[in-house]
Design a protein around this motif. Structure first.
Motif, PDB file in Angstrom:
ATOM      1  N   ALA A 146       4.056  33.596  36.402  1.00 17.60           N
ATOM      2  CA  ALA A 146       4.995  32.611  35.988  1.00 17.60           C
ATOM      3  C   ALA A 146       6.310  33.541  35.479  1.00 17.60           C
ATOM      4  O   ALA A 146       7.301  33.200  35.689  1.00 17.60           O
ATOM      5  CB  ALA A 146       4.540  31.754  34.910  1.00 17.60           C
ATOM      6  N   ARG A 147       6.128  34.624  34.457  1.00 15.55           N
ATOM      7  CA  ARG A 147       7.290  35.293  34.120  1.00 15.55           C
ATOM      8  C   ARG A 147       8.057  35.857  34.985  1.00 15.55           C
ATOM      9  O   ARG A 147       9.289  35.924  35.014  1.00 15.55           O
ATOM     10  CB  ARG A 147       6.743  36.262  32.946  1.00 15.55           C
ATOM     11  N   LYS A 148       7.086  36.583  36.011  1.00 17.85           N
ATOM     12  CA  LYS A 148       7.865  37.275  37.201  1.00 17.85           C
ATOM     13  C   LYS A 148       8.612  36.214  37.951  1.00 17.85           C
ATOM     14  O   LYS A 148       9.720  36.703  38.227  1.00 17.85           O
ATOM     15  CB  LYS A 148       6.751  38.184  37.954  1.00 17.85           C
ATOM     16  N   LEU A 149       8.072  35.326  38.421  1.00 17.64           N
ATOM     17  CA  LEU A 149       8.844  34.437  39.223  1.00 17.64           C
ATOM     18  C   LEU A 149      10.029  33.938  38.565  1.00 17.64           C
ATOM     19  O   LEU A 149      11.078  33.639  39.144  1.00 17.64           O
ATOM     20  CB  LEU A 149       7.934  33.170  39.393  1.00 17.64           C
ATOM     21  N   SER A 150       9.866  33.419  37.252  1.00 19.78           N
ATOM     22  CA  SER A 150      10.961  33.189  36.520  1.00 19.78           C
ATOM     23  C   SER A 150      12.270  34.102  36.698  1.00 19.78           C
ATOM     24  O   SER A 150      13.495  33.829  36.720  1.00 19.78           O
ATOM     25  CB  SER A 150      10.729  32.959  34.970  1.00 19.78           C
ATOM     26  N   ARG A 151      11.801  35.602  36.669  1.00 11.75           N
ATOM     27  CA  ARG A 151      12.927  36.460  36.657  1.00 11.75           C
ATOM     28  C   ARG A 151      13.646  36.469  37.726  1.00 11.75           C
ATOM     29  O   ARG A 151      14.826  36.576  37.816  1.00 11.75           O
ATOM     30  CB  ARG A 151      12.265  37.764  36.237  1.00 11.75           C
ATOM     31  N   VAL A 152      12.770  36.395  38.957  1.00 12.74           N
ATOM     32  CA  VAL A 152      13.251  36.526  40.370  1.00 12.74           C
ATOM     33  C   VAL A 152      14.256  35.261  40.579  1.00 12.74           C
ATOM     34  O   VAL A 152      15.405  35.489  40.952  1.00 12.74           O
ATOM     35  CB  VAL A 152      12.047  36.475  41.396  1.00 12.74           C
ATOM     36  N   LEU A 153      13.761  34.064  40.169  1.00 15.49           N
ATOM     37  CA  LEU A 153      14.539  32.980  40.437  1.00 15.49           C
ATOM     38  C   LEU A 153      15.896  32.956  39.447  1.00 15.49           C
ATOM     39  O   LEU A 153      16.855  32.649  40.288  1.00 15.49           O
ATOM     40  CB  LEU A 153      13.468  31.603  40.061  1.00 15.49           C
ATOM     41  N   CYS A 154      15.779  33.054  38.267  1.00 13.62           N
ATOM     42  CA  CYS A 154      16.672  33.056  37.248  1.00 13.62           C
ATOM     43  C   CYS A 154      17.636  34.074  37.813  1.00 13.62           C
ATOM     44  O   CYS A 154      19.156  33.947  37.782  1.00 13.62           O
ATOM     45  CB  CYS A 154      16.462  33.250  35.968  1.00 13.62           C
ATOM     46  N   HIS A 155      17.454  35.172  38.099  1.00 11.64           N
ATOM     47  CA  HIS A 155      18.429  36.384  38.821  1.00 11.64           C
ATOM     48  C   HIS A 155      19.235  36.085  39.782  1.00 11.64           C
ATOM     49  O   HIS A 155      20.130  36.653  40.374  1.00 11.64           O
ATOM     50  CB  HIS A 155      17.758  37.825  38.804  1.00 11.64           C
ATOM     51  N   GLY A 156      18.615  35.034  40.764  1.00  6.15           N
ATOM     52  CA  GLY A 156      19.117  34.526  41.828  1.00  6.15           C
ATOM     53  C   GLY A 156      20.148  33.701  41.812  1.00  6.15           C
ATOM     54  O   GLY A 156      20.712  33.116  42.816  1.00  6.15           O
ATOM     55  N   VAL A 157      20.637  32.948  40.547  1.00  5.42           N
ATOM     56  CA  VAL A 157      21.638  32.064  40.511  1.00  5.42           C
ATOM     57  C   VAL A 157      22.696  32.637  39.640  1.00  5.42           C
ATOM     58  O   VAL A 157      22.716  33.679  38.887  1.00  5.42           O
ATOM     59  CB  VAL A 157      21.254  30.710  39.708  1.00  5.42           C
ATOM     60  N   ASP A 158      24.047  31.978  39.371  1.00  2.72           N
ATOM     61  CA  ASP A 158      25.084  32.538  38.914  1.00  2.72           C
ATOM     62  C   ASP A 158      25.079  32.205  37.082  1.00  2.72           C
ATOM     63  O   ASP A 158      25.538  33.014  36.315  1.00  2.72           O
ATOM     64  CB  ASP A 158      26.241  31.733  39.177  1.00  2.72           C
ATOM     65  N   HIS A 159      24.483  31.036  36.875  1.00  2.00           N
ATOM     66  CA  HIS A 159      24.298  30.673  35.453  1.00  2.00           C
ATOM     67  C   HIS A 159      23.086  29.702  35.120  1.00  2.00           C
ATOM     68  O   HIS A 159      22.509  29.195  36.072  1.00  2.00           O
ATOM     69  CB  HIS A 159      25.572  29.853  35.067  1.00  2.00           C
ATOM     70  N   LEU A 160      22.637  29.831  34.054  1.00  2.00           N
ATOM     71  CA  LEU A 160      21.369  28.936  33.412  1.00  2.00           C
ATOM     72  C   LEU A 160      21.905  28.016  32.579  1.00  2.00           C
ATOM     73  O   LEU A 160      22.609  28.304  31.735  1.00  2.00           O
ATOM     74  CB  LEU A 160      20.230  29.770  33.189  1.00  2.00           C
ATOM     75  N   ILE A 161      21.443  26.679  32.646  1.00  2.00           N
ATOM     76  CA  ILE A 161      21.438  25.708  31.548  1.00  2.00           C
ATOM     77  C   ILE A 161      20.246  25.617  31.022  1.00  2.00           C
ATOM     78  O   ILE A 161      19.107  25.460  31.788  1.00  2.00           O
ATOM     79  CB  ILE A 161      22.074  24.349  32.104  1.00  2.00           C
ATOM     80  N   VAL A 162      19.926  25.831  29.653  1.00  2.00           N
ATOM     81  CA  VAL A 162      18.556  25.764  28.987  1.00  2.00           C
ATOM     82  C   VAL A 162      18.680  24.716  27.847  1.00  2.00           C
ATOM     83  O   VAL A 162      19.798  24.643  27.152  1.00  2.00           O
ATOM     84  CB  VAL A 162      18.504  27.278  28.336  1.00  2.00           C
TER      85      VAL A 162
END
Length: 405
Positions: A146-162
């Motif tokens: 889950a942590r690895k997948l989160s890194r891959v996905l989040c690094h694939g977009v320009d900005h995150l809303i948290v």
């Protein structure tokens, strides 16, 4: 602005992500922006929700049931291939992705094809959830995945809303370096000015003077409703007529019903399933002398804000996102995460009409901090910054300048 939203989940699937998406889309549409949402087709029930929205466009894509989570749907790959060229031909100022599955992949591909910016909302604390859906897999391996997948996905977009600062800290621990903005999902306070608790009690045979507590939640293990059943059992000695109203559906429903029976709570617990958010759900909230919540994995906890807006006294734990919602709230009693302490706090609220009145009066005031109006203005400002940045000329490297010269 022209905003494309992409999600692997939406109504009629009831959960916090669906609620958040609808709040965003409706609020932005009412501000004059054009919103298109792409989401799975759930069959005949999808049409009614599409009709009800009215204010924004919904494109439903054919999908199939997920074997380990039959409530959800996986968009079919041919549907993605069909829709991508159509979406790419339309103008978008920003692409807002809400889930990390096939909708995410579609959003990333569209961004590469059109040059438009992507923003993704990190709605779900997957590290804490995934083990409940794949119980046969080793928990440490699932957490690492889950942590690895989160890194891959989040690094694939320009900005995150948290939604909360607590989730930003989690993403920092993951090593995610994508720029992020803390922007909780608000609620439209006008939708929570109604509700008739007396009507709900009368319709369901709950006496007006019967001590009643309510929770509204997806019925899943991670929501910790089994803990609340233990709290109810602990209270029976002082409140033998206690009624615990549980609104919601989910994969843990049958286990929870069995636990209620095994603990001798048949007379004290009633499961109502999903209620209409515009009518009977509001009534159910207001039927409670207290609203109870104990989920340890929320990225925000919208139901707490809804209870505040409706003036229902709250007894809750404060973990992860719920800690942000409840920080400084005068409408809530915050409890430790153990049955005895929680039962003690809830008993104090049930005993005291004066305390309940005090908490109830503070609720709508607390809820104002979570109104969509100011929060959506921040969302639009973020969209505009991202769109403008993508429109600026890309800096030319020294190598490119030498080749051009």
């Amino acid at each position: 602005m022209d905003i494309l939203m992409l999600s692997d989940v939406y109504f009629p699937r009831v959960n916090g992500v669906s609620t958040s998406i609808r709040t965003f889309a409706q609020s932005l549409a009412r501000m004059g922006h054009s919103v298109t949402l792409v989401a799975p087709d759930y069959g005949p029930d999808s049409g009614q929700e599409q009709h009800d929205s009215g204010e924004f466009e919904i494109i439903r894509l054919g999908s199939r049931v997920i074997f380990f989570d039959p409530e959800d749907r996986l968009i079919r790959a041919p549907e993605l291939r069909r829709i991508q060229p159509q979406l790419a031909r339309r103008h978008w100022d920003v692409i807002h992705i809400h889930t990390p599955f096939r909708a995410h992949g579609l959003g990333v591909r569209l961004a590469a094809q059109t040059g438009r910016p992507t923003v993704e909302t990190y709605h779900t604390y997957f590290e804490e959830y995934i083990g409940h859906y794949l119980p046969w897999a080793p928990a440490p391996l699932l957490r690492m995945a889950a942590r690895k997948l989160s890194r891959v996905l989040c690094h694939g977009v320009d900005h995150l809303i948290v939604p909360t600062a607590q989730m930003v800290e989690v993403l920092d621990r993951y090593g995610i370096r994508t720029p992020s903005t803390v922007l909780p999902t608000g609620i439209d306070l006008s939708e929570f000015a109604r509700g008739d608790g007396a009507r709900f009690r009368a319709e369901h045979g709950i006496a007006a003077d019967r001590p009643t507590v309510v929770t509204v939640s997806r019925l899943a293990v991670e929501k910790n409703i089994a803990f609340l059943l233990q709290v109810a059992k602990r209270l029976l000695g002082e409140f033998p007529e206690l009624m615990f109203v549980i609104a919601g559906e989910g994969p843990d429903a049958e286990r929870l019903k069995r636990l209620a029976k095994e603990n001798g709570l048949e007379r004290n617990v009633r499961f109502f399933g999903n209620l209409d958010r515009r009518t009977s759900l509001l009534d159910a909230y207001r039927a409670g002398d207290a609203f109870v919540f104990a989920s340890p994995t929320e990225t925000q906890g919208l139901v707490l804000i809804e209870a505040m807006a409706l003036g229902v006294p709250i007894v809750s734990t404060a973990v992860m996102g719920t800690a942000t919602v409840l920080r400084g709230a005068r409408s809530a009693v915050v409890s430790e995460d153990n049955v005895e302490a929680f039962a003690g706090h809830l008993a104090t609220v049930l005993r005291s009409p004066q305390l309940r009145a005090q908490l109830s009066a503070a609720g709508p005031v607390d809820a104002r901090a979570w109104s969509t109006e100011g929060l959506m203005e921040q969302v639009v400002a973020l969209y505009q910054r991202l769109a403008q940045a993508k429109s600026l000329p890309r800096p030319v490297s020294a190598d490119e300048a030498e080749i051009a010269g």
